[in-house]
Enzyme design. Structure first.
Site, PDB file in Angstrom:
ATOM      1  N   HIS A 258      43.177  49.563  42.840  1.00  0.00           N
ATOM      2  CA  HIS A 258      42.610  50.901  42.661  1.00  0.00           C
ATOM      3  C   HIS A 258      42.494  51.221  41.185  1.00  0.00           C
ATOM      4  CE1 HIS A 258      41.845  55.166  43.223  1.00  0.00           C
ATOM      5  NE2 HIS A 258      41.532  54.842  44.467  1.00  0.00           N
ATOM      6  N   GLU A 316      41.783  52.062  51.880  1.00  0.00           N
ATOM      7  CA  GLU A 316      40.894  51.434  52.855  1.00  0.00           C
ATOM      8  C   GLU A 316      41.630  50.516  53.827  1.00  0.00           C
ATOM      9  OE1 GLU A 316      38.510  53.056  52.785  1.00  0.00           O
ATOM     10  OE2 GLU A 316      37.152  52.895  51.101  1.00  0.00           O
TER      11      GLU A 316
HETATM   12  N1  CMC Z   1      41.662  41.360  44.881  1.00  0.00           N
HETATM   13  C1  CMC Z   1      41.725  40.435  43.921  1.00  0.00           C
HETATM   14  N2  CMC Z   1      41.643  40.701  42.610  1.00  0.00           N
HETATM   15  C2  CMC Z   1      41.508  41.984  42.265  1.00  0.00           C
HETATM   16  C3  CMC Z   1      41.443  43.021  43.216  1.00  0.00           C
HETATM   17  C4  CMC Z   1      41.524  42.663  44.574  1.00  0.00           C
HETATM   18  N3  CMC Z   1      41.458  43.581  45.540  1.00  0.00           N
HETATM   19  N4  CMC Z   1      41.300  44.194  42.582  1.00  0.00           N
HETATM   20  C5  CMC Z   1      41.257  43.930  41.284  1.00  0.00           C
HETATM   21  N5  CMC Z   1      41.383  42.587  41.084  1.00  0.00           N
HETATM   22  C6  CMC Z   1      41.367  41.877  39.812  1.00  0.00           C
HETATM   23  C7  CMC Z   1      39.935  41.689  39.364  1.00  0.00           C
HETATM   24  O1  CMC Z   1      39.407  40.477  39.820  1.00  0.00           O
HETATM   25  C8  CMC Z   1      40.057  41.746  37.869  1.00  0.00           C
HETATM   26  O2  CMC Z   1      40.425  40.468  37.400  1.00  0.00           O
HETATM   27  P1  CMC Z   1      39.690  39.841  36.107  1.00  0.00           P
HETATM   28  O3  CMC Z   1      40.064  40.760  34.990  1.00  0.00           O
HETATM   29  O4  CMC Z   1      40.257  38.479  36.019  1.00  0.00           O
HETATM   30  O5  CMC Z   1      38.228  39.873  36.426  1.00  0.00           O
HETATM   31  C9  CMC Z   1      41.226  42.675  37.632  1.00  0.00           C
HETATM   32  O6  CMC Z   1      41.990  42.719  38.842  1.00  0.00           O
HETATM   33  C10 CMC Z   1      40.802  44.100  37.301  1.00  0.00           C
HETATM   34  O7  CMC Z   1      39.827  44.488  38.250  1.00  0.00           O
HETATM   35  P2  CMC Z   1      38.724  45.560  37.953  1.00  0.00           P
HETATM   36  O8  CMC Z   1      37.589  45.347  38.883  1.00  0.00           O
HETATM   37  O9  CMC Z   1      38.429  45.616  36.502  1.00  0.00           O
HETATM   38  O10 CMC Z   1      39.473  46.891  38.328  1.00  0.00           O
HETATM   39  P3  CMC Z   1      38.776  48.241  38.741  1.00  0.00           P
HETATM   40  O11 CMC Z   1      39.675  49.310  38.346  1.00  0.00           O
HETATM   41  O12 CMC Z   1      37.382  48.313  38.254  1.00  0.00           O
HETATM   42  O13 CMC Z   1      38.689  48.020  40.305  1.00  0.00           O
HETATM   43  C11 CMC Z   1      38.617  48.260  42.595  1.00  0.00           C
HETATM   44  C12 CMC Z   1      39.177  48.842  41.290  1.00  0.00           C
HETATM   45  C13 CMC Z   1      39.058  49.160  43.756  1.00  0.00           C
HETATM   46  C14 CMC Z   1      37.109  48.263  42.538  1.00  0.00           C
HETATM   47  C15 CMC Z   1      39.152  46.814  42.800  1.00  0.00           C
HETATM   48  O14 CMC Z   1      40.556  46.839  42.863  1.00  0.00           O
HETATM   49  C16 CMC Z   1      38.569  46.137  44.026  1.00  0.00           C
HETATM   50  O15 CMC Z   1      37.485  45.549  43.927  1.00  0.00           O
HETATM   51  N6  CMC Z   1      39.275  46.170  45.191  1.00  0.00           N
HETATM   52  C17 CMC Z   1      38.752  45.568  46.395  1.00  0.00           C
HETATM   53  C18 CMC Z   1      37.739  46.477  47.073  1.00  0.00           C
HETATM   54  C19 CMC Z   1      38.373  47.686  47.684  1.00  0.00           C
HETATM   55  O16 CMC Z   1      39.403  47.625  48.345  1.00  0.00           O
HETATM   56  N7  CMC Z   1      37.713  48.826  47.469  1.00  0.00           N
HETATM   57  C20 CMC Z   1      38.187  50.127  47.944  1.00  0.00           C
HETATM   58  C21 CMC Z   1      38.640  50.960  46.799  1.00  0.00           C
HETATM   59  S1  CMC Z   1      39.733  52.294  47.192  1.00  0.00           S
HETATM   60  C22 CMC Z   1      38.722  53.467  47.885  1.00  0.00           C
HETATM   61  C23 CMC Z   1      37.959  54.305  46.973  1.00  0.00           C
HETATM   62  O17 CMC Z   1      38.402  54.781  45.934  1.00  0.00           O
HETATM   63  O18 CMC Z   1      36.833  54.555  47.387  1.00  0.00           O
END
Ligand code: CMC
Length: 379
Positions: A258, A316
């Site tokens: 998140h 989720e």
């Molecule tokens: N599984 C594996 N790796 C992850 C995940 C995950 N669920 N979440 C983050 N990471 C890794 C990501 O690959 C990245 O690694 P690198 O720097 O090597 O590329 C690192 O952690 C940082 O990720 P980010 O995308 O920069 O972080 P963010 O703050 O932009 O992402 C997120 C937040 C929710 C988009 C992400 O955690 C994600 O894609 N989760 C899976 C999808 C999901 O469950 N989405 C629902 C979100 S919660 C509901 C809402 O708010 O609507």
């Protein structure tokens, strides 16, 4: 190198004041309209929560009665919208695209210019469940079910989906879900709604844009894939191997991570408690146990995978478990998220309009400079 004054993804940038919800990402706490999530979500009806967001306090019994009746009277959608949804269903348009098209048509209702923002907010919240349920029935070759004004918001939605009155447990389960996800600070879809109305555009346009933002897998599109993952895990009998394979192949684990929480999302606990009832009663306790095991393994392996990030369960994960328990089809999970979040979108839109300032950030130009015009025949 990205210029350090550029806040990619607007991470940690504060752009508004709100009285709607407060998130403490370090301690995993969420307060909605002043009430801790754990108290509000399992006790309130969705109408009470909505009233709280729109009016800043819980309603009295009389106020609630009038509010429920107003909302219920706005549920029907025009025949033209039903026609559009029929076409969407026949062409296999995905649910969220159908919801986006259907809710955009809410503006077909007669306009009272004086009350436009409030009217639009009421129409959007009242009609979004009808749009989603109508699409789903048409998609399954069934006739749409007219809304029943004698049923509450959550009960009526389930009734329009299935054609029969839901049980008290199903209504309570859905109500708890709707209350849990109704508002959550400036998430991407809510920000979208605020950006749209900040131009003094209308609330239905704000909601339509927000539906588009919610649809993506990084925001509201995750619970369907979470359920698929949990069904696979439960079938494989090897949660650890399954999760390890996913992470090793570079996939993101849906339902984890998140932007704001560094610990377990507080909504996960509320939704998990609400979900447990369904699995105890239906006898599918095994699936619930497999989900809990997948969560444990997921958190453990993400800690190994990215030790510094504190990746943990997000909303989720148990959304998928709860909605599946209630019997909502997975293709509709994100649309049901929208049925709730439209309450937050509209509350934010009204809050934005109350003290508006055009939202207009800047971008640093990194493209070419000093080019000179070349006629097409010389390129
Ligand atoms: N599984 C594996 N790796 C992850 C995940 C995950 N669920 N979440 C983050 N990471 C890794 C990501 O690959 C990245 O690694 P690198 O720097 O090597 O590329 C690192 O952690 C940082 O990720 P980010 O995308 O920069 O972080 P963010 O703050 O932009 O992402 C997120 C937040 C929710 C988009 C992400 O955690 C994600 O894609 N989760 C899976 C999808 C999901 O469950 N989405 C629902 C979100 S919660 C509901 C809402 O708010 O609507």
């Amino acid at each position: 190198m990205v210029d350090s004054s550029v806040h990619r993804g607007l991470e940690d940038v504060t752009v508004a004041e709100t009285r709607l919800s407060r998130i403490d990402g370090e301690n995993g706490e969420l307060v909605i309209g002043g009430y801790p999530l754990e108290e509000l979500a399992p006790n309130a009806t969705f109408e009470e929560t909505l009233y709280l967001l729109w009016h800043g306090r819980l309603p009295t019994r009389d106020e609630l009665g009038t509010f429920e009746a107003d909302l219920a009277s706005a549920r029907s959608i025009p025949d033209e919208t039903v026609g559009l949804l029929r076409l969407a269903a026949e062409r296999g348009v995905p649910a969220m695209d159908a919801v986006r098209m259907g809710i955009a048509a809410a503006t077909l209702a007669p306009t009272d210019a004086e009350q436009r923002p409030e009217r639009d907010a009421r129409l959007a919240v009242a009609q979004l469940p009808t749009v989603a349920a109508t699409y789903w029935r048409l998609r399954n070759g069934e006739d749409p079910v007219e809304p029943d004004e004698d049923l509450g918001h959550a009960a009526n939605f389930l009734y329009m989906l299935t054609g029969s009155e839901p049980s008290d447990d199903e209504v309570r389960g859905l109500e708890t879900y709707l209350n849990s996800v109704v508002d959550h600070g400036l998430n991407a879809s809510t920000f979208t709604a605020r950006v749209v109305v900040s131009t003094e555009s209308d609330v239905v346009s704000g909601v339509t844009g927000a539906v588009g933002a919610l649809k993506g897998p990084l925001h509201g599109g995750a619970p369907g894939p979470v359920l698929e993952m949990l069904l696979d895990v439960s079938e494989s009998g090897d949660p650890e191997g399954y999760v390890r394979d996913k992470l090793e192949s570079g996939e993101r684990l849906m339902g984890f991570g998140h932007r704001v929480y560094e610990v377990r999302d507080p909504r996960a606990a509320v939704l998990s408690d609400a979900a447990e009832t369904f699995y105890d009663e239906s006898g599918d306790a095994e699936f619930f146990e497999a989900a809990k095991e997948a969560e444990r393994v997921g958190v453990e392996l993400l800690e190994e995978h990215k030790p510094e990030l504190g990746l943990n369960t997000n909303v989720e994960f148990y959304t998928a478990v709860l909605l599946h328990g209630i019997g909502i089809p997975r293709e509709l999970f994100t649309a049901v998220f929208a049925v709730s979040r439209v309450g937050g979108w509209t509350a934010h839109a009204l809050e934005q309009l109350d003290d508006n300032r055009l939202i207009r950030p800047r971008a640093t130009y990194v493209g070419e400079t000093d080019r000179r015009w070349t006629p097409i025949e010389e390129r």
